[in-house]
Design an enzyme around this catalytic site. Structure first.
Site, PDB file in Angstrom:
ATOM      1  N   TYR A  56      39.368  36.463  -4.967  1.00 47.92           N
ATOM      2  CA  TYR A  56      38.145  36.195  -5.714  1.00 47.92           C
ATOM      3  C   TYR A  56      38.196  36.884  -7.080  1.00 47.92           C
ATOM      4  O   TYR A  56      38.970  37.823  -7.302  1.00 47.92           O
ATOM      5  CB  TYR A  56      36.922  36.662  -4.923  1.00 47.92           C
TER       6      TYR A  56
ATOM      7  N   PHE B  75      32.410  26.946 -13.761  1.00 44.67           N
ATOM      8  CA  PHE B  75      31.119  27.609 -13.515  1.00 44.67           C
ATOM      9  C   PHE B  75      31.307  28.702 -12.484  1.00 44.67           C
ATOM     10  O   PHE B  75      31.922  28.492 -11.437  1.00 44.67           O
ATOM     11  CB  PHE B  75      30.064  26.618 -13.013  1.00 44.67           C
TER      12      PHE B  75
ATOM     13  N   SER C  57      29.900  20.665   2.107  1.00 47.51           N
ATOM     14  CA  SER C  57      29.801  22.120   1.998  1.00 47.51           C
ATOM     15  C   SER C  57      28.347  22.536   1.805  1.00 47.51           C
ATOM     16  O   SER C  57      27.452  21.693   1.639  1.00 47.51           O
ATOM     17  CB  SER C  57      30.631  22.613   0.810  1.00 47.51           C
ATOM     18  N   GLY C  58      28.106  23.850   1.789  1.00 50.20           N
ATOM     19  CA  GLY C  58      26.760  24.346   1.549  1.00 50.20           C
ATOM     20  C   GLY C  58      26.228  23.923   0.194  1.00 50.20           C
ATOM     21  O   GLY C  58      25.118  23.396   0.075  1.00 50.20           O
TER      22      GLY C  58
ATOM     23  N   ARG D 157      36.735  14.982   2.630  1.00 52.41           N
ATOM     24  CA  ARG D 157      38.183  14.902   2.866  1.00 52.41           C
ATOM     25  C   ARG D 157      38.543  14.283   4.203  1.00 52.41           C
ATOM     26  O   ARG D 157      39.717  14.083   4.490  1.00 52.41           O
ATOM     27  CB  ARG D 157      38.805  16.294   2.736  1.00 52.41           C
TER      28      ARG D 157
END
Length: 326
Positions: free
Chosen positions: A53, A262, A151-152, A173
């Site tokens: 990350y 972003f 996804s969330g 996917r």
């Protein structure tokens, strides 16, 4: 009391973290003790454990960046909160714990609502909201395309787009994810592939698609770029494929598509308090009223942190993984 702690980082995230005993000191002036009600495991949390990350806490560290809790005890000089009140935990405070001591001034009182939905308010909903508002001036009726639609962030983006009058093209996917995304209110759901741009044009009748949202990277980025209209903006906010974004020069040269990035953590740094209040006031109201929510795949106790992280790191699941202390 327990905490989910890691003292190293490594390629298999569940191997580096474990539940250990937590001992909290007595409350200092201005602090309160909070019992954690729910805390999600986000993709950024998994990447933090692997060391991939963009911002890594010093070791040893406690996992978890967001969540909600209930005030259990007030320290000296605390008057703005009440015992039993539901509160939003400060971002990045290490929320995969059963309890924590927090400065009262850093807590935000929340309305009485589903704590599991409130626990996911700090990261994914604002990401979805800002992706829709910060890059292209969309108007009601405009199309937006996103991948990782199951996804969330994808779930919140579908719902927020519908509330704002936008139409969504949602890319997944695998075929098994299509039904759940349609149930969220998606206008169109497509399985990713090299011919995605052609199928997008067929689905929209050739309408302009000026905004693309990419959470995957790799060739999936190129599939979205090819689906955008001339002058379209493609925004990447994740790397689920763990591969660099790939875009054909044809999209850049012949159709003037641009690729942006972003990161919510940067937005927190550069936005004004007024901008943050505006975004979170809207999201709090929508989540508390049940107009904005996302699927929960499974919940785990802090003592099950290894199983929880392994479940979150797996790609094929339907909904978020939450830590819900017993």
């Amino acid at each position: 009391m327990l905490k989910a702690e890691y003292q190293r980082r490594g390629p298999v995230p569940q191997e580096v973290i474990e539940a250990v005993e937590l001992q909290l000191p007595a409350l200092a002036p201005g602090q309160v003790r909070v019992k954690v009600l729910a805390a999600p495991i986000n993709p950024s949390d998994v990447l933090t454990l692997t060391g991939e990350y963009g911002m890594l806490p010093p070791l040893p560290a406690i996992g978890g960046n967001e969540g909600v809790g209930r005030v259990e005890e007030l320290g000296p000089e605390v008057s703005q909160l009440k015992i039993g009140q539901t509160v939003l935990l400060p971002i990045g405070c290490g929320t995969w714990v059963t309890h924590l001591n927090v400065e009262a001034k850093k807590l935000i009182a929340l309305p009485d609502a589903d704590p599991q939905q409130l626990a996911m308010m700090t990261v994914n909903p604002p990401t979805a909201s800002l992706l829709l508002s910060e890059f292209v001036d969309l108007q009601p009726g405009d199309w937006v395309i996103q991948n990782a639609a199951n996804s969330g962030v994808g779930s919140y983006l579908i719902q927020l787009a519908k509330l704002r009058g936008f139409k969504t093209l949602n890319v997944v996917r695998r075929e098994s994810a299509v039904a759940a995304v349609k149930a969220e209110g998606a206008d169109v759901v497509l399985v990713d592939g090299p011919d995605l741009p052609k199928r997008v044009r067929e689905a929209t009748g050739g309408a302009a698609v000026r905004l693309g949202i990419d959470a995957v990277g790799g060739v999936a980025t190129d599939h979205l770029a090819g689906s955008l209209s001339e002058g379209g903006v493609l925004v990447n906010y994740g790397m689920m494929s763990r591969e660099p974004c790939q875009v054909s020069p044809a999209s850049f040269v012949f159709r003037d598509v641009s690729l942006r990035g972003f990161w919510l953590a940067k937005w927190f740094r550069v936005s004004t308090p007024a901008q943050q209040v505006k975004v979170f006031a809207e999201l709090t109201q929508l989540i508390a009223s049940g107009k904005l929510k996302t699927r929960v795949a499974a919940t785990y106790d802090v003592s099950q942190i290894k199983e929880a992280v392994a479940a979150a790191a797996r790609g094929e699941r339907d909904g978020k993984i939450l830590i819900v202390p017993k």
